[in-house]
Scaffold this active site. Structure first.
Site, PDB file in Angstrom:
ATOM      1  N   ASN A  42       0.840  -1.194   0.000  1.00 58.84           N
ATOM      2  CA  ASN A  42       0.000   0.000   0.000  1.00 58.84           C
ATOM      3  C   ASN A  42       0.879   1.251   0.000  1.00 58.84           C
ATOM      4  O   ASN A  42       1.962   1.273   0.584  1.00 58.84           O
ATOM      5  CB  ASN A  42      -0.997   0.002   1.171  1.00 58.84           C
ATOM      6  CG  ASN A  42      -0.351  -0.102   2.534  1.00 58.84           C
ATOM      7  OD1 ASN A  42       0.727  -0.672   2.678  1.00 58.84           O
ATOM      8  ND2 ASN A  42      -1.020   0.436   3.541  1.00 58.84           N
ATOM      9  N   GLU A  56       0.206   5.181   0.761  1.00 59.11           N
ATOM     10  CA  GLU A  56      -0.763   6.175   1.224  1.00 59.11           C
ATOM     11  C   GLU A  56      -0.404   7.561   0.710  1.00 59.11           C
ATOM     12  O   GLU A  56       0.682   7.798   0.176  1.00 59.11           O
ATOM     13  CB  GLU A  56      -0.826   6.172   2.755  1.00 59.11           C
ATOM     14  CG  GLU A  56      -1.395   4.882   3.301  1.00 59.11           C
ATOM     15  CD  GLU A  56      -1.565   4.878   4.808  1.00 59.11           C
ATOM     16  OE1 GLU A  56      -2.248   3.978   5.307  1.00 59.11           O
ATOM     17  OE2 GLU A  56      -1.006   5.774   5.483  1.00 59.11           O
ATOM     18  N   CYS A  60      -4.028   0.598  -2.726  1.00 59.82           N
ATOM     19  CA  CYS A  60      -3.970  -0.667  -1.977  1.00 59.82           C
ATOM     20  C   CYS A  60      -2.828  -1.541  -2.513  1.00 59.82           C
ATOM     21  O   CYS A  60      -2.429  -1.428  -3.676  1.00 59.82           O
ATOM     22  CB  CYS A  60      -5.270  -1.436  -2.124  1.00 59.82           C
ATOM     23  SG  CYS A  60      -6.698  -0.659  -1.359  1.00 59.82           S
ATOM     24  N   GLU A 108      -2.886  -4.721  -3.271  1.00 58.40           N
ATOM     25  CA  GLU A 108      -3.307  -5.606  -4.362  1.00 58.40           C
ATOM     26  C   GLU A 108      -3.307  -4.862  -5.690  1.00 58.40           C
ATOM     27  O   GLU A 108      -2.826  -5.363  -6.708  1.00 58.40           O
ATOM     28  CB  GLU A 108      -4.710  -6.171  -4.092  1.00 58.40           C
ATOM     29  CG  GLU A 108      -4.828  -6.948  -2.792  1.00 58.40           C
ATOM     30  CD  GLU A 108      -5.273  -6.082  -1.617  1.00 58.40           C
ATOM     31  OE1 GLU A 108      -4.772  -4.940  -1.468  1.00 58.40           O
ATOM     32  OE2 GLU A 108      -6.128  -6.559  -0.842  1.00 58.40           O
ATOM     33  N   CYS A 115     -10.271  -5.214  -0.174  1.00 56.59           N
ATOM     34  CA  CYS A 115     -11.438  -4.334  -0.197  1.00 56.59           C
ATOM     35  C   CYS A 115     -12.226  -4.570  -1.490  1.00 56.59           C
ATOM     36  O   CYS A 115     -11.772  -5.259  -2.403  1.00 56.59           O
ATOM     37  CB  CYS A 115     -11.007  -2.876  -0.067  1.00 56.59           C
ATOM     38  SG  CYS A 115     -10.248  -2.190  -1.555  1.00 56.59           S
TER      39      CYS A 115
END
Ligand SMILES: [Zn+2]
Length: 154
Positions: A64, A66, A75, A77, A110
């Protein structure tokens, strides 16, 4: 319909590591855990890593990333998938995905990541992630995203 599979953690039960794993889930989990350490998460301090196994046998990792403008966060993934496309091109196909985090907290992909995985994976692709009880949970994409959005030509 694919079977729901919950595995015990191979690190807690070494006998499991000798079983055939066509989705290479143990290897992917270790690579996802290693990717956590490269994440950029100064705001949440929730360091996530992902490893994806392509049909070609290649493995790509992501973490990830940010941003001070929170909604711009990427994210792990999606980061891994973008890296795979950048490295191998738009024809990649995903066989399996593993997700990990440094907090060892329950952590499923998510909704946005499930949809991103669906763009490049068949419905029986295996996704593994930390479950509620500290054990690794394995689910197929169709279990996690039974109604993926598909754009049909009109
Ligand atoms: Zn996500």
């Amino acid at each position: 319909m694919a079977a729901r599979i919950v595995t015990r953690n191979p690190e807690q039960d070494p006998s499991l590591s000798s079983k055939p794993q066509p989705d290479r889930s143990t290897e992917l989990q270790h690579l996802a855990e290693a990717a956590c350490h490269r994440s950029y998460a100064p705001y949440s301090r929730f360091h996530v890593g992902a490893a994806i196994l392509l049909e070609s046998g290649d493995v790509v990792t992501g973490c990830n990333v940010e941003n001070a403008s929170y909604r711009l966060t990427t994210c792990a993934e999606q980061n891994a998938i973008a890296a795979a496309v950048a490295k191998y091109g738009p024809a990649i196909r995903i066989r399996a995905v593993a997700v990990a985090n440094l907090a060892k907290a329950p952590c499923q992909p998510c909704g946005a990541c499930r949809q991103t995985i669906a763009e490049f994976a068949d419905r029986d692709a295996v996704i593994s992630f930390p479950g509620d009880d500290g054990l690794t949970v394995r689910r197929t994409l169709s279990e996690l995203l039974p109604a993926a959005f598909e754009l049909k030509e009109l």
